[in-house]
Write a protein that holds these residues in place. Structure first.
Motif, short mmCIF file in Angstrom:
data_model
loop_
_atom_site.label_atom_id
_atom_site.label_comp_id
_atom_site.label_asym_id
_atom_site.label_seq_id
_atom_site.Cartn_x
_atom_site.Cartn_y
_atom_site.Cartn_z
N THR A 1 56.13 24.56 23.93
CA THR A 1 54.75 25.06 23.97
C THR A 1 54.66 26.54 23.60
O THR A 1 53.54 27.08 23.57
N ILE A 2 55.77 27.20 23.33
CA ILE A 2 55.75 28.63 23.05
C ILE A 2 54.82 28.94 21.88
O ILE A 2 54.94 28.36 20.79
N GLY A 3 53.87 29.84 22.12
CA GLY A 3 52.94 30.26 21.08
C GLY A 3 51.78 29.30 20.86
O GLY A 3 50.89 29.60 20.05
N VAL A 4 51.76 28.17 21.55
CA VAL A 4 50.69 27.17 21.36
C VAL A 4 49.61 27.41 22.42
O VAL A 4 49.81 27.12 23.59
N GLU A 5 48.49 27.97 22.01
CA GLU A 5 47.37 28.25 22.91
C GLU A 5 47.84 28.99 24.17
O GLU A 5 47.40 28.70 25.28
N ARG A 6 48.73 29.94 23.98
CA ARG A 6 49.29 30.66 25.12
C ARG A 6 48.21 31.38 25.93
O ARG A 6 48.21 31.32 27.16
N ASP A 7 47.30 32.03 25.25
CA ASP A 7 46.27 32.79 25.97
C ASP A 7 45.43 31.87 26.84
O ASP A 7 45.13 32.18 28.00
N ALA A 8 45.06 30.72 26.30
CA ALA A 8 44.23 29.77 27.06
C ALA A 8 45.01 29.21 28.25
O ALA A 8 44.45 29.02 29.34
N ARG A 9 46.30 28.95 28.08
CA ARG A 9 47.11 28.39 29.17
C ARG A 9 47.34 29.43 30.26
O ARG A 9 47.44 29.09 31.44
N ASN A 10 47.46 30.68 29.88
CA ASN A 10 47.76 31.73 30.86
C ASN A 10 46.56 32.13 31.71
O ASN A 10 46.72 32.64 32.81
N ARG A 11 45.35 31.94 31.18
CA ARG A 11 44.16 32.43 31.87
C ARG A 11 43.58 31.39 32.84
O ARG A 11 43.71 30.19 32.63
N LEU A 12 42.93 31.90 33.88
CA LEU A 12 42.29 31.02 34.85
C LEU A 12 41.08 30.34 34.23
O LEU A 12 40.29 30.98 33.53
N PRO A 13 40.88 29.06 34.51
CA PRO A 13 39.68 28.38 34.02
C PRO A 13 38.51 28.60 34.97
O PRO A 13 38.69 29.00 36.12
N GLY A 14 37.32 28.33 34.50
CA GLY A 14 36.14 28.36 35.35
C GLY A 14 35.62 29.76 35.63
O GLY A 14 36.00 30.74 34.98
N ARG A 15 34.77 29.86 36.63
CA ARG A 15 34.08 31.10 36.95
C ARG A 15 34.91 31.92 37.93
O ARG A 15 35.45 31.40 38.91
N VAL A 16 35.02 33.21 37.65
CA VAL A 16 35.76 34.13 38.51
C VAL A 16 34.84 35.28 38.90
O VAL A 16 34.15 35.85 38.05
N LEU B 1 42.88 36.78 34.02
CA LEU B 1 41.43 36.73 34.16
C LEU B 1 40.78 36.18 32.90
O LEU B 1 41.28 36.40 31.79
N PRO B 2 39.67 35.48 33.04
CA PRO B 2 38.98 34.95 31.85
C PRO B 2 38.49 36.07 30.95
O PRO B 2 38.24 37.20 31.40
N HIS B 3 38.35 35.77 29.66
CA HIS B 3 37.79 36.73 28.73
C HIS B 3 36.37 37.10 29.18
O HIS B 3 35.61 36.24 29.63
N GLY B 4 36.05 38.38 29.09
CA GLY B 4 34.73 38.82 29.47
C GLY B 4 34.64 39.32 30.90
O GLY B 4 33.63 39.93 31.27
N PHE B 5 35.66 39.04 31.72
CA PHE B 5 35.65 39.54 33.09
C PHE B 5 36.12 40.99 33.09
O PHE B 5 37.19 41.31 32.55
N ASP B 6 35.34 41.88 33.69
CA ASP B 6 35.67 43.30 33.73
C ASP B 6 36.56 43.59 34.95
O ASP B 6 36.09 43.52 36.09
N PRO B 7 37.85 43.92 34.74
CA PRO B 7 38.73 44.20 35.87
C PRO B 7 38.23 45.34 36.75
O PRO B 7 38.54 45.39 37.95
N ALA B 8 37.45 46.26 36.16
CA ALA B 8 36.92 47.39 36.93
C ALA B 8 35.92 46.93 37.99
O ALA B 8 35.58 47.70 38.90
#
Length: 225
Positions: free
Chosen positions: A34-49, A123-130
């Motif tokens: 699975t290396i390099g296959v949708e890595r970003d999607a697999r690493n990030r939490l799904p749903g609302r945070v 964290l999902p894309h668009g979530f502001d860590p600040a």
């Protein structure tokens, strides 16, 4: 030579040590595929945070107060009675520390809703860590019975590392994920000064910069003379 063949070619004593500690060659091969296959999607939490609310976090008693003293004595009594054990987990590969065992690096010197904890890159894309006003110290107090009974499917995130001039892929678990299976409570502790509970050090230059802080804390707690 395939990955499976490389694993099979390892010295027999090393293979035995790996298997005795739970190593699963077929699982590693599945991860490698699975290396390099949708890595970003697999690493990030799904749903609302959402960030924690003020009610989610309890402030620790201020050092020097009567309440702090009561909690301190209670904790010391629990330690003396064998009700609490301390485990220091030497996590991470310390690739930025020159390849040494991270826990053996000399710091002060030779004298010395569903609420979960996650890391920023999950964290999902668009979530502001600040938006999160607190910082995780990666310190946990867990009931032994709850930990013994814990059965969960860990997420192994794919992380790219560099060892010398070579790229390496590491599949790692994040300890904070246990808060997805066990209902957590959060305690706010000091982040700075001699009462600080967490001084992150990622590489040797940062260790040198922070050495005076680490030594001051160690002396304040009686770890150094």
């Amino acid at each position: 030579m395939s990955l499976a063949q490389q694993i099979s070619a390892l010295p027999a004593p090393l293979l035995k040590r790996l298997h005795d500690r739970g190593f699963d060659g077929s699982r590693l091969s599945r991860w490698a595929a699975t290396i390099g296959v949708e890595r970003d999607a697999r690493n990030r939490l799904p749903g609302r945070v959402e960030p924690p609310t003020p009610d989610d976090i309890t402030a620790a008693p201020v050092e020097g107060t009567a309440e702090h003293g009561r909690h301190r004595e209670r904790g010391l009594a629990a330690l003396a009675a064998g009700e609490v054990a301390l485990c220091v987990l030497a996590g991470g590969m310390a690739t930025r520390m020159g390849g040494v065992v991270k826990a053996l690096v000399e710091a002060p010197g030779p004298d010395l809703r569903k609420r979960i904890i996650t890391e920023e890159f999950r964290l999902p894309h668009g979530f502001d860590p600040a938006a999160v006003p607190v910082f995780n110290t990666n310190t946990f107090i867990v009931g032994a019975a709850a930990l013994d009974a814990l059965a969960m499917d860990w997420t192994y995130v794919e992380v790219e590392k560099k060892i010398g001039d070579r790229k390496a892929i590491q599949f790692e678990r994040l300890l904070g994920e246990i808060t997805a299976a066990l209902e957590p409570r959060f305690l706010r502790v000091p982040r700075e000064g001699v009462a600080s509970r967490f001084l992150p050090v990622k590489d040797v230059p940062e260790l040198e910069r922070r050495r005076p802080e680490i030594e001051a804390i160690a002396r304040a707690r009686g770890m150094l003379g």
